[in-house]
Design an enzyme around this catalytic site. Structure first.
Site, PDB file in Angstrom:
ATOM      1  N   LYS A   1      61.622  64.730  55.563  1.00 16.76           N
ATOM      2  CA  LYS A   1      62.988  65.240  55.416  1.00 16.76           C
ATOM      3  C   LYS A   1      63.568  65.614  56.774  1.00 16.76           C
ATOM      4  O   LYS A   1      64.741  65.345  57.063  1.00 16.76           O
ATOM      5  CB  LYS A   1      63.009  66.461  54.498  1.00 16.76           C
ATOM      6  CG  LYS A   1      62.732  66.177  53.038  1.00 16.76           C
ATOM      7  CD  LYS A   1      62.836  67.453  52.224  1.00 16.76           C
ATOM      8  CE  LYS A   1      62.568  67.201  50.759  1.00 16.76           C
ATOM      9  NZ  LYS A   1      62.699  68.442  49.943  1.00 16.76           N
TER      10      LYS A   1
ATOM     11  N   ASP B   1      66.993  70.764  48.984  1.00 13.86           N
ATOM     12  CA  ASP B   1      66.053  70.660  47.864  1.00 13.86           C
ATOM     13  C   ASP B   1      66.358  69.355  47.168  1.00 13.86           C
ATOM     14  O   ASP B   1      67.524  69.024  46.927  1.00 13.86           O
ATOM     15  CB  ASP B   1      66.167  71.839  46.899  1.00 13.86           C
ATOM     16  CG  ASP B   1      64.919  71.926  46.022  1.00 13.86           C
ATOM     17  OD1 ASP B   1      63.803  71.957  46.575  1.00 13.86           O
ATOM     18  OD2 ASP B   1      65.045  71.955  44.787  1.00 13.86           O
TER      19      ASP B   1
ATOM     20  N   HIS C   1      69.854  59.342  48.580  1.00 17.29           N
ATOM     21  CA  HIS C   1      70.455  60.583  48.093  1.00 17.29           C
ATOM     22  C   HIS C   1      70.709  61.558  49.238  1.00 17.29           C
ATOM     23  O   HIS C   1      71.748  62.203  49.293  1.00 17.29           O
ATOM     24  CB  HIS C   1      69.543  61.221  47.050  1.00 17.29           C
ATOM     25  CG  HIS C   1      68.112  61.384  47.492  1.00 17.29           C
ATOM     26  ND1 HIS C   1      67.383  60.376  48.073  1.00 17.29           N
ATOM     27  CD2 HIS C   1      67.267  62.452  47.445  1.00 17.29           C
ATOM     28  CE1 HIS C   1      66.167  60.797  48.353  1.00 17.29           C
ATOM     29  NE2 HIS C   1      66.073  62.053  47.993  1.00 17.29           N
TER      30      HIS C   1
END
Length: 208
Positions: A25, A81, A193
């Site tokens: 991430k 998240d 996403h």
């Protein structure tokens, strides 16, 4: 000076702390702000503890992580998240995506659990799913910005590709025949996403 220009100045003066310990991430988050003249540090750089994720939504957990780090820096804080939501499992693993991989983040174990929960290889193959990401940015004054990204697709087994991280090797986005695990970072950014959430956040900040 416009409000967006003021926010940009705050980011450039105080920097941006990425409240994540996930190296995959962090690579994607850092890449999104490369070239913006913003000093970026991560929770790993600052040796920050990982807060327990006790909320029941992506946005709740992202906000929790951002708030946990906000008191430890003079700059802005960005938290993510995200997870895999499988239609036939009622959106699971969802916010529990990392936990399905166990404390050692063994995603082979998570893949096996998904196949078992779906009823075996044949039922799992092609199952509809989506990757969801929610970003929460907290500015030094306490203002919060929220951005969400979602990509629809289907599952494939066995896993394919060694790029990416997490569930990337079993997820094929709509319009593609390759998994995220078979794509370069630039190719994945065209679908992902997190890239969509980052684009929305950058637009809100006037950085796009």
């Amino acid at each position: 000076m416009t409000e967006k220009k003021l926010v940009q100045a705050v980011l450039r003066e105080g920097g941006l702390l990425l409240a994540s310990h996930n190296k995959g991430k962090l690579r994607e988050l850092e890449a999104a702000f490369r070239g913006d003249d913003i000093d970026i540090l991560s929770a790993i750089d600052k040796a920050l503890p990982e807060p327990e994720e006790t909320e029941n939504t992506f946005s709740g957990n992202a906000r929790l992580k951002a708030l946990a780090a906000a008191g430890l820096t003079l700059g802005a804080v960005l938290a993510d998240d995200s997870g895999l939501a499988i239609d036939a499992l009622g959106g699971a693993p969802g916010i529990y995506s990392a936990r399905w991989a166990g404390p050692d983040r063994d995603y082979d174990m998570a893949f096996s659990r998904i196949m078992k929960e779906l009823g075996g290889d044949e039922a799992a193959m092609g199952a509809r799913a989506a990757f969801v990401c929610v970003l929460v940015l907290i500015l030094p004054g306490g203002e919060e910005l929220v951005a969400e990204g979602r990509v629809e697709g289907r599952l494939t087994f066995p896993p394919r590709g060694v790029a990416g991280f997490g569930y990337d090797p079993i997820f094929i986005p709509d319009g593609e025949e390759r998994t995220f695990g078979e794509m370069t970072p630039a190719e994945k950014a065209g679908y992902s996403h997190r890239a969509k959430a980052l684009a929305a956040l950058r637009a809100e900040l006037g950085l796009s």
